[in-house]
Write a protein that holds these residues in place. Structure first.
Motif, mmCIF file in Angstrom:
data_model
loop_
_atom_site.group_PDB
_atom_site.id
_atom_site.type_symbol
_atom_site.label_atom_id
_atom_site.label_comp_id
_atom_site.label_asym_id
_atom_site.label_seq_id
_atom_site.Cartn_x
_atom_site.Cartn_y
_atom_site.Cartn_z
ATOM 1 N N LEU A 50 0.850 -1.189 0.000
ATOM 2 C CA LEU A 50 0.000 0.000 0.000
ATOM 3 C C LEU A 50 0.891 1.245 0.000
ATOM 4 O O LEU A 50 2.003 1.218 0.529
ATOM 5 N N PRO A 51 0.406 2.345 -0.594
ATOM 6 C CA PRO A 51 1.219 3.575 -0.645
ATOM 7 C C PRO A 51 1.638 4.035 0.746
ATOM 8 O O PRO A 51 0.855 3.968 1.699
ATOM 9 N N ASP A 52 2.890 4.482 0.848
ATOM 10 C CA ASP A 52 3.415 4.950 2.126
ATOM 11 C C ASP A 52 4.330 6.145 1.858
ATOM 12 O O ASP A 52 5.214 6.084 1.000
ATOM 13 N N GLY B 214 7.507 4.524 0.359
ATOM 14 C CA GLY B 214 7.027 4.336 -1.012
ATOM 15 C C GLY B 214 5.876 3.359 -1.027
ATOM 16 O O GLY B 214 4.767 3.672 -1.430
ATOM 17 N N GLU B 215 6.147 2.141 -0.572
ATOM 18 C CA GLU B 215 5.106 1.141 -0.357
ATOM 19 C C GLU B 215 5.348 0.486 0.992
ATOM 20 O O GLU B 215 6.505 0.247 1.386
ATOM 21 N N ALA B 216 4.269 0.207 1.690
ATOM 22 C CA ALA B 216 4.370 -0.496 2.968
ATOM 23 C C ALA B 216 3.908 -1.933 2.780
ATOM 24 O O ALA B 216 2.916 -2.193 2.104
ATOM 25 N N GLN C 212 -8.484 2.052 0.899
ATOM 26 C CA GLN C 212 -9.619 2.893 1.279
ATOM 27 C C GLN C 212 -9.818 2.866 2.795
ATOM 28 O O GLN C 212 -10.079 3.906 3.419
ATOM 29 N N MET C 213 -9.670 1.688 3.380
ATOM 30 C CA MET C 213 -9.836 1.553 4.827
ATOM 31 C C MET C 213 -8.780 2.388 5.563
ATOM 32 O O MET C 213 -9.072 3.067 6.549
ATOM 33 N N SER C 214 -7.536 2.340 5.067
ATOM 34 C CA SER C 214 -6.459 3.110 5.699
ATOM 35 C C SER C 214 -6.715 4.601 5.586
ATOM 36 O O SER C 214 -6.496 5.362 6.533
#
Length: 508
Positions: free
Chosen positions: A433-435, A439-441, A501-503
């Motif tokens: 997921l985007p972080d 960058g990505e988590a 979306q949840m995040s």
């Protein structure tokens, strides 16, 4: 030689041998062939012609099998459809495949009635008494003629358009002729050492290329007995293996996971099993180990193929399980290459590519996608893999599922394998997921076993003992189940959308 002729030959050799049993209904090979011929003549009388695109939207049953072989005998091109698809998705396949006739189970009649709008479908046949005006009853289409239909079908005629799983976008139709599908059957017979008169249990959907091409068609050619389950039930599966002395079984990893949850699974006599196949999705080593314990055999075969190859690709046989690597199946060459198409060095990750006479002709009516996938005679799979000095190949991940976190590559299959070793986890998926920082988590979506509670700190500590720190999940989501397609593949694009979306909502 054509696929329909395989049944005709077997029915002449073994007319009284049990061919099919499904929900208490049984057919010898003579009866099987006669039922197919009656339907074939009925379809010809209904105006179905050689080359017509012929869609099936049916659950596993003898009617699926009869319809498949009847269409093959008259030279129609089969388009099996995933019965779990929505009306919009079905409509896309009917339209894209140029289907003109559909045979469906009654429970899918309304879906077809809506999906056929705007397509060139001219006829729908329902198994059962149709409720839709203009639809035909399967039973009433049958002819009284049990002789072989007088249609010349060659091995180079098209026989199937198999739609890909569509885990990353709209599915594409892989086009095959009779010769290609026949060779797919030969490959599994040789690689899994399938002999004559085996007893094969069909659990995975027959619209899926593995169950259909690898096991049904090859089994019919050999004179096997086919025990067909309409739906998968773990307890019923164990009972049937015991009662019918099943010799060969293929299932997707999720099915083995469910079998292992049956409280008294170890009490069933599964000793008749000679070979156990699995595929269509990654299966964690811990799940494989526990499944071997259940079946009390190491004769497990990982059929790591893809729809576009029939399916075909590499096979992890019992010896390969010990070495943790697979080799190309019969009549197949494989390589692992870099972005320039050059072979990578042993241990270096690259793209897994395949060449064989079983690879599809093309993506139906998709020239650009075909050009991208088929290059210089090789099929580019989109799978990442390594190869060692002896040619053993280990798949690492799908290109699109690889996570880049803090500049480091994280392969979801590796992390998922560790999660499955945890005693409280029933199912798991790793996504990126985007972080803002990394960058990505790396994120884990977990389905706990019944009654279990997941302690996130404990789970991270568990992972840290087996994984480098950058591979340990930074976010953990607990869900009641994971979205999967009918092939057992986790729909990670759906997870990425919903978890992202949840995040976002939590931040708001």
């Amino acid at each position: 030689m054509n696929i329909g002729s395989l049944l005709s030959q077997t029915s002449r050799k073994y007319p009284e041998l049990l061919a099919i049993e499904c929900e208490g209904r049984s057919y010898t090979y003579r009866q099987f062939n006669e039922e197919v011929n009656m339907l074939a003549h009925g379809l010809l009388e209904q105006g179905v012609n050689k080359g017509d695109k012929f869609a099936l939207m049916m659950k596993n049953s003898e009617h699926f099998v009869f319809t498949f072989f009847a269409a093959a005998k008259i030279g129609a091109v089969l388009v099996p459809i995933n019965f779990r698809l929505t009306t919009t998705e079905v409509q896309y396949i009917l339209e894209q495949s140029d289907a003109t006739i559909v045979v469906c189970d009654k429970e899918f009649e309304q879906t077809i009635a809506e999906a056929k709008q705007g397509t060139i479908v001219r006829q729908v046949i329902t198994v059962g008494e149709p409720e839709t005006v203009g639809f035909y009853s399967y039973e009433k289409v049958l002819s009284d003629n049990i002789n072989e239909p007088d249609v010349e079908v060659s091995e180079t005629d098209d026989v199937e358009i198999l739609y890909t799983s569509g885990t990353t976008g709209r599915p594409k139709g892989a086009l095959f002729d009779h010769s290609q599908i026949f060779k797919v059957g030969i490959s599994v017979v040789i690689n899994m050492e399938i002999g004559q008169h085996e007893r094969i249990l069909h659990l995975a959907p027959l619209f899926h290329s593995a169950q259909l091409n690898l096991f049904l068609i090859s089994g019919v050619a050999l004179g096997s007995t086919h025990i067909i389950h309409r739906d998968f039930h773990p307890v019923k599966t164990l009972q049937v293996i015991q009662e019918h002395k099943i010799t060969h079984l293929f299932a997707v990893p999720a099915m083995y996971n469910f079998l292992l949850q049956v409280p008294n699974a170890a009490d069933y006599d599964l000793s008749s099993i000679k070979r156990v196949g699995y595929g269509a999705a990654p299966m964690a080593p811990e799940l494989v180990r526990r499944s071997m314990e259940l079946f009390k055999t190491d004769q497990f075969y990982n059929l790591c193929g893809l729809t576009e190859a029939g399916p075909g690709g590499i096979l992890l046989d019992p010896e390969g399980h010990k070495l943790k690597g697979g080799k190309p199946i019969f009549m197949t060459e494989t390589r692992v290459v870099n972005e320039e198409g050059r072979d990578v060095l042993p241990g270096v990750i690259g793209e897994f590519i395949v060449r064989s006479p079983m690879v599809m002709k093309e993506y139906y009516k998709k020239p650009e996608e075909t050009k991208s996938a088929l290059k210089d005679g090789w099929l580019y799979t989109g799978d990442l893999a390594t190869i060692d000095d002896e040619g053993y190949i280990t798949l690492v991940d799908r290109k699109k599922d690889m996570i880049i976190s803090g500049g480091e590559n994280v392969y979801s299959v590796e992390v998922e394998g560790v999660l499955f070793e945890h005693s409280d986890i029933l199912d798991a998926a790793i996504i990126g997921l985007p972080d803002e920082v990394w960058g990505e988590a790396v994120c884990a979506v977990i389905v706990p076993k019944e009654g279990a509670m997941i302690d996130e700190a404990e789970l991270r500590s568990f992972c840290r003992q087996k994984l480098a720190g950058y591979k340990v999940p930074r976010k953990i989501f607990i869900e009641p189940q994971l979205p999967r397609n009918a092939s057992g593949k986790i729909l990670k694009y759906q997870l990425r959308q919903s978890m992202n979306q949840m995040s976002t909502e939590k931040l708001l």
